[in-house]
Design a protein around this motif. Sequence first.
Motif, PDB file in Angstrom:
ATOM      1  N   GLU A 191     -92.675  26.704  57.422  1.00 26.25           N
ATOM      2  CA  GLU A 191     -93.046  27.414  56.034  1.00 26.25           C
ATOM      3  C   GLU A 191     -92.448  26.576  54.918  1.00 26.25           C
ATOM      4  O   GLU A 191     -92.948  26.777  53.952  1.00 26.25           O
ATOM      5  N   ASN A 192     -91.454  25.955  55.339  1.00 26.60           N
ATOM      6  CA  ASN A 192     -90.867  25.294  54.017  1.00 26.60           C
ATOM      7  C   ASN A 192     -91.533  23.870  53.633  1.00 26.60           C
ATOM      8  O   ASN A 192     -91.581  23.369  52.484  1.00 26.60           O
ATOM      9  N   THR A 193     -92.472  23.265  54.627  1.00 32.33           N
ATOM     10  CA  THR A 193     -93.329  22.530  54.409  1.00 32.33           C
ATOM     11  C   THR A 193     -94.627  22.512  53.755  1.00 32.33           C
ATOM     12  O   THR A 193     -95.498  21.785  52.898  1.00 32.33           O
ATOM     13  N   GLY A 194     -94.988  23.964  53.432  1.00 32.37           N
ATOM     14  CA  GLY A 194     -96.197  24.532  52.859  1.00 32.37           C
ATOM     15  C   GLY A 194     -97.618  24.182  53.954  1.00 32.37           C
ATOM     16  O   GLY A 194     -98.716  24.252  53.246  1.00 32.37           O
ATOM     17  N   LEU A 195     -97.296  23.517  55.109  1.00 34.31           N
ATOM     18  CA  LEU A 195     -98.402  23.389  55.864  1.00 34.31           C
ATOM     19  C   LEU A 195     -98.595  24.665  56.899  1.00 34.31           C
ATOM     20  O   LEU A 195     -97.720  25.370  57.129  1.00 34.31           O
ATOM     21  N   SER A 196     -99.739  24.745  57.456  1.00 37.76           N
ATOM     22  CA  SER A 196    -100.106  25.845  58.464  1.00 37.76           C
ATOM     23  C   SER A 196     -99.536  25.244  59.787  1.00 37.76           C
ATOM     24  O   SER A 196     -99.102  23.987  59.802  1.00 37.76           O
ATOM     25  N   PRO A 197     -99.160  26.079  60.723  1.00 30.66           N
ATOM     26  CA  PRO A 197     -98.468  25.608  62.047  1.00 30.66           C
ATOM     27  C   PRO A 197     -99.217  24.631  62.734  1.00 30.66           C
ATOM     28  O   PRO A 197     -98.801  23.512  63.174  1.00 30.66           O
ATOM     29  N   ASP A 198    -100.734  24.697  62.765  1.00 31.01           N
ATOM     30  CA  ASP A 198    -101.293  23.838  63.293  1.00 31.01           C
ATOM     31  C   ASP A 198    -101.438  22.483  62.678  1.00 31.01           C
ATOM     32  O   ASP A 198    -101.551  21.387  63.267  1.00 31.01           O
ATOM     33  N   GLU A 199    -101.429  22.515  61.135  1.00 32.82           N
ATOM     34  CA  GLU A 199    -101.504  21.194  60.616  1.00 32.82           C
ATOM     35  C   GLU A 199    -100.153  20.642  60.772  1.00 32.82           C
ATOM     36  O   GLU A 199     -99.999  19.348  60.869  1.00 32.82           O
ATOM     37  N   MET A 219     -98.290  20.642  63.300  1.00 30.27           N
ATOM     38  CA  MET A 219     -98.242  20.314  64.719  1.00 30.27           C
ATOM     39  C   MET A 219     -99.043  19.135  64.776  1.00 30.27           C
ATOM     40  O   MET A 219     -98.590  18.031  65.537  1.00 30.27           O
ATOM     41  N   GLU A 220    -100.041  19.061  64.406  1.00 34.27           N
ATOM     42  CA  GLU A 220    -100.758  17.832  64.317  1.00 34.27           C
ATOM     43  C   GLU A 220    -100.377  16.457  63.659  1.00 34.27           C
ATOM     44  O   GLU A 220    -100.306  15.684  64.194  1.00 34.27           O
ATOM     45  N   GLN A 221     -99.574  16.548  62.393  1.00 38.72           N
ATOM     46  CA  GLN A 221     -99.121  15.529  61.803  1.00 38.72           C
ATOM     47  C   GLN A 221     -97.626  15.293  62.456  1.00 38.72           C
ATOM     48  O   GLN A 221     -97.626  14.086  62.840  1.00 38.72           O
ATOM     49  N   ALA A 222     -96.988  16.113  63.219  1.00 32.12           N
ATOM     50  CA  ALA A 222     -95.864  15.752  63.861  1.00 32.12           C
ATOM     51  C   ALA A 222     -96.168  15.194  65.124  1.00 32.12           C
ATOM     52  O   ALA A 222     -95.620  14.032  65.365  1.00 32.12           O
ATOM     53  N   MET A 223     -97.191  15.388  65.762  1.00 25.77           N
ATOM     54  CA  MET A 223     -97.762  14.677  67.204  1.00 25.77           C
ATOM     55  C   MET A 223     -98.102  13.417  66.807  1.00 25.77           C
ATOM     56  O   MET A 223     -98.063  12.327  67.702  1.00 25.77           O
ATOM     57  N   THR A 224     -98.740  13.371  65.817  1.00 33.35           N
ATOM     58  CA  THR A 224     -99.561  11.755  65.272  1.00 33.35           C
ATOM     59  C   THR A 224     -98.202  10.775  65.190  1.00 33.35           C
ATOM     60  O   THR A 224     -98.287   9.699  65.551  1.00 33.35           O
ATOM     61  N   MET A 225     -97.250  11.309  64.393  1.00 39.59           N
ATOM     62  CA  MET A 225     -96.056  10.464  64.250  1.00 39.59           C
ATOM     63  C   MET A 225     -95.184  10.219  65.608  1.00 39.59           C
ATOM     64  O   MET A 225     -94.940   9.048  65.652  1.00 39.59           O
ATOM     65  N   VAL A 226     -95.275  11.027  66.382  1.00 35.79           N
ATOM     66  CA  VAL A 226     -94.339  10.981  67.584  1.00 35.79           C
ATOM     67  C   VAL A 226     -95.310   9.983  68.551  1.00 35.79           C
ATOM     68  O   VAL A 226     -94.717   9.087  69.036  1.00 35.79           O
ATOM     69  N   ALA A 227     -96.633  10.112  68.340  1.00 35.87           N
ATOM     70  CA  ALA A 227     -97.269   9.186  69.083  1.00 35.87           C
ATOM     71  C   ALA A 227     -97.471   7.712  68.742  1.00 35.87           C
ATOM     72  O   ALA A 227     -97.522   7.031  69.711  1.00 35.87           O
ATOM     73  N   GLU A 228     -97.191   7.448  67.433  1.00 40.70           N
ATOM     74  CA  GLU A 228     -97.377   6.118  67.038  1.00 40.70           C
ATOM     75  C   GLU A 228     -95.894   5.518  67.072  1.00 40.70           C
ATOM     76  O   GLU A 228     -95.656   4.350  66.695  1.00 40.70           O
ATOM     77  N   ASP A 229     -94.686   6.389  67.543  1.00 37.67           N
ATOM     78  CA  ASP A 229     -93.452   5.744  67.512  1.00 37.67           C
ATOM     79  C   ASP A 229     -93.423   5.251  68.929  1.00 37.67           C
ATOM     80  O   ASP A 229     -93.406   5.688  69.906  1.00 37.67           O
ATOM     81  N   PRO A 230     -92.858   3.921  69.368  1.00 40.68           N
ATOM     82  CA  PRO A 230     -92.703   3.400  70.371  1.00 40.68           C
ATOM     83  C   PRO A 230     -91.636   3.935  71.032  1.00 40.68           C
ATOM     84  O   PRO A 230     -91.711   4.155  72.583  1.00 40.68           O
ATOM     85  N   GLY A 231     -90.458   4.437  70.399  1.00 46.09           N
ATOM     86  CA  GLY A 231     -89.633   5.225  71.344  1.00 46.09           C
ATOM     87  C   GLY A 231     -89.795   6.646  71.933  1.00 46.09           C
ATOM     88  O   GLY A 231     -89.146   7.120  72.837  1.00 46.09           O
ATOM     89  N   THR A 232     -90.873   7.331  71.516  1.00 49.22           N
ATOM     90  CA  THR A 232     -91.143   8.552  71.806  1.00 49.22           C
ATOM     91  C   THR A 232     -92.363   8.610  72.418  1.00 49.22           C
ATOM     92  O   THR A 232     -93.085   9.729  73.273  1.00 49.22           O
ATOM     93  N   ALA A 233     -93.365   7.529  72.311  1.00 52.89           N
ATOM     94  CA  ALA A 233     -94.798   7.454  72.690  1.00 52.89           C
ATOM     95  C   ALA A 233     -95.002   7.648  74.339  1.00 52.89           C
ATOM     96  O   ALA A 233     -95.821   8.331  74.763  1.00 52.89           O
ATOM     97  N   GLU A 234     -93.928   6.972  75.126  1.00 51.31           N
ATOM     98  CA  GLU A 234     -94.038   6.750  76.554  1.00 51.31           C
ATOM     99  C   GLU A 234     -93.603   8.189  77.109  1.00 51.31           C
ATOM    100  O   GLU A 234     -94.372   8.805  77.719  1.00 51.31           O
ATOM    101  N   ALA A 235     -92.816   9.009  76.456  1.00 49.74           N
ATOM    102  CA  ALA A 235     -92.142  10.120  76.940  1.00 49.74           C
ATOM    103  C   ALA A 235     -93.585  11.251  76.580  1.00 49.74           C
ATOM    104  O   ALA A 235     -93.932  12.105  77.534  1.00 49.74           O
ATOM    105  N   MET A 236     -94.171  11.033  75.609  1.00 48.50           N
ATOM    106  CA  MET A 236     -95.282  12.036  75.366  1.00 48.50           C
ATOM    107  C   MET A 236     -96.429  11.769  76.199  1.00 48.50           C
ATOM    108  O   MET A 236     -97.264  12.578  76.567  1.00 48.50           O
ATOM    109  N   GLU A 237     -96.810  10.472  76.602  1.00 52.48           N
ATOM    110  CA  GLU A 237     -97.678  10.052  77.418  1.00 52.48           C
ATOM    111  C   GLU A 237     -97.681  10.795  78.828  1.00 52.48           C
ATOM    112  O   GLU A 237     -98.443  11.308  79.777  1.00 52.48           O
ATOM    113  N   GLU A 238     -96.375  10.831  79.299  1.00 46.78           N
ATOM    114  CA  GLU A 238     -95.902  11.169  80.650  1.00 46.78           C
ATOM    115  C   GLU A 238     -96.289  12.882  80.887  1.00 46.78           C
ATOM    116  O   GLU A 238     -96.520  13.201  81.859  1.00 46.78           O
TER     117      GLU A 238
END
Length: 252
Positions: free
Chosen positions: A184-192, A194-213
């Motif tokens: 709510e503090n970001t002004g985004l909808s929950p789906d927006e 989550m989409e932004q957060a997952m995109t950032m996580v997937a692009e980070d080498p430190g977290t992308a592998e865990a997400m792929e698993e």
Amino acid sequence: MVKQAARSARGSVWLDGKARRGGRSGQPSGLDRERITEVSVRLLDAEGLAKFSMRRLAGELNVTAMSLYWYVDTKDDLLELALDAAFGELRLPDPEHADEDWREQLRGLATEYRALLVRHPWLSALAGRYLNIGPNSLAFSRAVQRVVRRAGLPARGVTGAIAAVFQFVYGYGTIEGHFSARIENTGLSPDEYMEQAMTMVAEDPGTAEAMEESKDLMEARGGDTVAEMLDRDFTFALDLLIAGIEAMVARG
């Protein structure tokens, strides 16, 4: 050390009778305990527990802070009243409907409690701070106990079953409430969000592998929206707990 050991545990606004009386005699006109509690809940919802103060509440009510002390001795007393007022929002099963399926009634109570924790993110921080013996809190506790007793567990297992279900709900609802407040503090909808957060996580080498698993698990989870995914996880976890109660009854 001796002084600390001599301190008695904090009591409750419900034990001294003042909450039921509505305050001291001779209080200022234009105020009452119900109005003060109602505005307290509204402020807590809007601004959170950290910003809540007697001075802020007095400003909202357009009175002096000292006027509030005709009704409560401390801020803790007022928070305890607000906590019980929130519990009054829960829809409870009719005690006369003891022939209804205990599983469905338990699911209903758990779902109500989860929604309450999400609706009032400040509630989880207070639930363990006070004795929770206000009329609405007690009504909820009694409803839960009546339903779980009907499952057929031995008496020694009833409180453990209640703890398993409702401490899970407390944890799930608390995290979901904090997550919702952050979004709510970001002004985004929950789906927006989550989409932004997952995109950032997937692009980070430190977290992308865990997400792929866990990609296959996320896909199997199902749900087209954040709300649907949260509901599916909650429902499945609750079904596991109910199945556990049934298994313990069968073990007998």
